[in-house]
Each structure stands twice: as structure tokens, then as C-alpha cells.
Design an enzyme around this catalytic site. Structure first.
Site, PDB file in Angstrom:
ATOM      1  N   ASP A 104       0.827  -1.204   0.000  1.00 48.62           N
ATOM      2  CA  ASP A 104       0.000   0.000   0.000  1.00 48.62           C
ATOM      3  C   ASP A 104       0.867   1.263   0.000  1.00 48.62           C
ATOM      4  O   ASP A 104       1.695   1.438  -0.885  1.00 48.62           O
ATOM      5  CB  ASP A 104      -0.967  -0.066   1.197  1.00 48.62           C
ATOM      6  CG  ASP A 104      -1.996   1.037   1.222  1.00 48.62           C
ATOM      7  OD1 ASP A 104      -2.921   0.996   0.398  1.00 48.62           O
ATOM      8  OD2 ASP A 104      -1.872   1.957   2.063  1.00 48.62           O
ATOM      9  N   HIS A 272      -7.369  -6.516   0.087  1.00 47.14           N
ATOM     10  CA  HIS A 272      -6.256  -5.577   0.035  1.00 47.14           C
ATOM     11  C   HIS A 272      -5.094  -5.957   0.938  1.00 47.14           C
ATOM     12  O   HIS A 272      -3.935  -5.698   0.619  1.00 47.14           O
ATOM     13  CB  HIS A 272      -6.781  -4.193   0.414  1.00 47.14           C
ATOM     14  CG  HIS A 272      -5.741  -3.123   0.461  1.00 47.14           C
ATOM     15  ND1 HIS A 272      -4.946  -2.791  -0.620  1.00 47.14           N
ATOM     16  CD2 HIS A 272      -5.350  -2.305   1.483  1.00 47.14           C
ATOM     17  CE1 HIS A 272      -4.127  -1.796  -0.286  1.00 47.14           C
ATOM     18  NE2 HIS A 272      -4.342  -1.492   0.983  1.00 47.14           N
TER      19      HIS A 272
END
Length: 290
Positions: A104, A272
Site C-alpha cells: 500500500d 487488500h
């Protein structure tokens, strides 16, 4: 969660960076993303430490690292300055070259670090991102809906900070729940959640993390545009969540082949948060690559 790791605080030229270190062998630097801390690696780092020296840091603005106030240019949170923090950490620990893994926001710092310091990184792993420049320039309704926070957090100070501070626990938990696809209580241990909440309740963290996103939409795009033709020189592994927006929206390998000379990768069956949702498959993919 990191019983065999030792804590350190490193004074860089600008700020203090919090980290833990464990294992032995060639060094590997792990960088986390939003809205988390180095704790995201607690299911993977101990396994990597069986074969490598593993350094796990909190980015500036996050966790127990320093959180400088923002400025009008948002340069205090440019990925260039955040990458410099990490290079100085590794240099002070005695490592002139290392493997680099980012998830991320940490993957965006890692991308910039590898461009600015190509001699430092031997191999790089990026988790669940497409290049920032591409994601912004190809924005449409589907992306803006899934990544609404990209456009909320970049609003001028103190608007997002004020709203998040009203209930930081709800905001953080909502992010974790909505971006993960596997069972929440299985994915995020209670100890990890408590650490994320402890750090995110700090108003300086809320501000610093907003500045991280503001930088990505301003000064980072300027840096990306300036060296859009520059490619990552070392081998690159990209992994992404098969059930997330990155899989639906981008041809991930093609995107990264435009930005690197040696790319491989695949989707992982999760959302994610690969290091916590699918730690075994994520670890094995990283281990094989390194």
C-alpha cells in the site's frame, strides 16, 4: 507478535523512525501501508527472519515514528522524503544494499526509493498497488468509489482531520473491514487491532497520514511526471488481491512493465491486506522470489 525481534529508534537527519529488527542473513526492509503500522507484518516477518535479517519500520506519520506537521507544499510527506528516511535507517544499521518489500503506502514509498536510490535495492516486492501516476490519471467513477479515501484525505487541512478525530476507532475499523475480503476476526488479530487503534487515535497520526495522501496528489505527481521514463532496474515482484479493485481495474503486470525492466507477479486470493489475509501464500511467493 515479534518475540524474537528487538526494538530500535533511529535518528535520521530529519526525524526519528521506530522499527524492530530480527533474524540473520541478507537484509530485508518491510514497509507498511494505511491506516496501519509495522504490525501488519507480524504473520510474515518471523518466517522471513529464518533466512534474512528483517527490518520492519513505521513510516513517518505512522505508528511510533515522528509525525512532523504538514506544510503548504506537502513536501514533509513526499514519497521522496519518506524514502530518504528509510535509506538513512538502513545506512545507520550498516546495510548499503537490501531487499525491499512494501504494501500500500509503503509500496509507493518503496517505488520512489528504488528510483532515487537504484544502487541500494537488490530486489523489490510491491503489494496491491498500481503506479500512483497511472491511478490518478486514469481515475473514473469505479476507482473513485472504491478508493474514496484518496479524495477525502487530500482535502485541505483541517477538514478530514476534524471528521476523523470525532471517531477514529470507527474510521479505522471501517477501512479494515471494507478493504478486506476474508473473515475480519481471522484476518486481524485482536492484538493487531489494538495496536492500530492505539496509534491511530493520536491526532498527529491522523494529520500525518492525511499529509501522506495530500503529497501523493501534488508533489509526488510532479516527481513522477519528471521521471516518467525512468524504470526500476532491479527485479520486481508484484502481488495483488484477486478480490480487490487493483485486480478489477488494472492490468497490473502491464502497468508495472512500463515502470520496470524485469517484472513478474500474480494475484493472491484475498482483498487488500495480503500480509494478514493470505499470509502463507504471500510469504511463499516472496520467499521464492528472494
Amino acid at each position: 507478535m515479534f518475540s524474537e525481534f528487538k526494538p530500535f529508534i533511529i535518528n535520521t537527519s530529519k526525524i526519528k523512525i521506530n522499527l524492530i529488527k530480527g533474524g540473520q542473513g541478507f537484509p530485508v526492509l518491510l514497509l507498511h501501508g494505511y491506516p496501519q503500522t509495522h504490525i501488519i507484518w507480524h504473520k510474515i516477518a518471523p518466517k522471513l527472519a529464518e533466512n534474512f535479517t528483517v527490518i520492519v519500520t513505521d513510516l513517518r506519520g505512522y505508528g511510533d515514528s515522528d509525525k512532523p506537521p504538514g506544510n503548504p507544499e506537502h513536501s514533509h510527506y513526499s514519497k521522496r522524503i519518506m524514502a530518504q528516511d528509510q535509506v538513512e535507517v538502513m545506512t545507520q544499521l550498516g546495510y548499503n544494499q537490501f531487499y525491499l518489500i512494501g504494501h500500500d503506502r509503503g509500496a509507493r514509498v518503496a517505488h520512489r526509493l528504488t528510483l532515487d536510490y537504484p544502487d541500494k535495492v537488490k530486489k523489490i516486492v510491491l503489494l496491491d498497488i498500481a503506479p500512483t501516476y497511472e491511478m490518478y490519471t486514469l481515475t473514473d467513477q469505479e476507482f473513485a468509489t472504491a478508493y474514496y479515501h484518496w479524495f477525502f484525505l487530500i482535502q485541505p487541512f483541517p477538514f478530514p482531520e476534524t471528521l476523523i478525530k470525532q471517531n477514529p476507532d470507527y474510521f479505522l475499523t471501517h477501512c479494515l473491514q471494507s478493504w478486506s475480503k476474508n473473515d475480519f476476526t481471522f484476518t486481524f488479530t485482536s492484538a493487531a487491532i489494538q495496536e492500530y487503534l492505539r496509534c491511530f487515535r493520536d491526532p498527529k497520526t491522523i494529520h500525518g497520514t492525511c499529509e501522506d495522501y495530500r503529497a501523493s496528489a501534488t508533489i509526488d505527481l510532479e516527481h513522477d511526471q519528471a521521471d516518467i521514463e525512468q524504470k526500476i532496474q532491479c527485479p520486481l515482484l508484484v502481488l495483488w488481491g484477486k478480490q480487490g479493485i487493483i485486480e478489477r481495474k488494472y492490468n497490473v503486470l502491464d502497468s508495472w512493465k512500463k515502470r520496470a525492466i524485469n517484472v513478474q507477479g500474480k494475484p493472491i486470493n484475498c482483498g487488500h491486506f495480503l500480509p494478514e489475509e493470505a499470509p502463507e501464500e504471500t510469504y511463499q511467493s516472496i520467499r521464492d522470489f528472494l
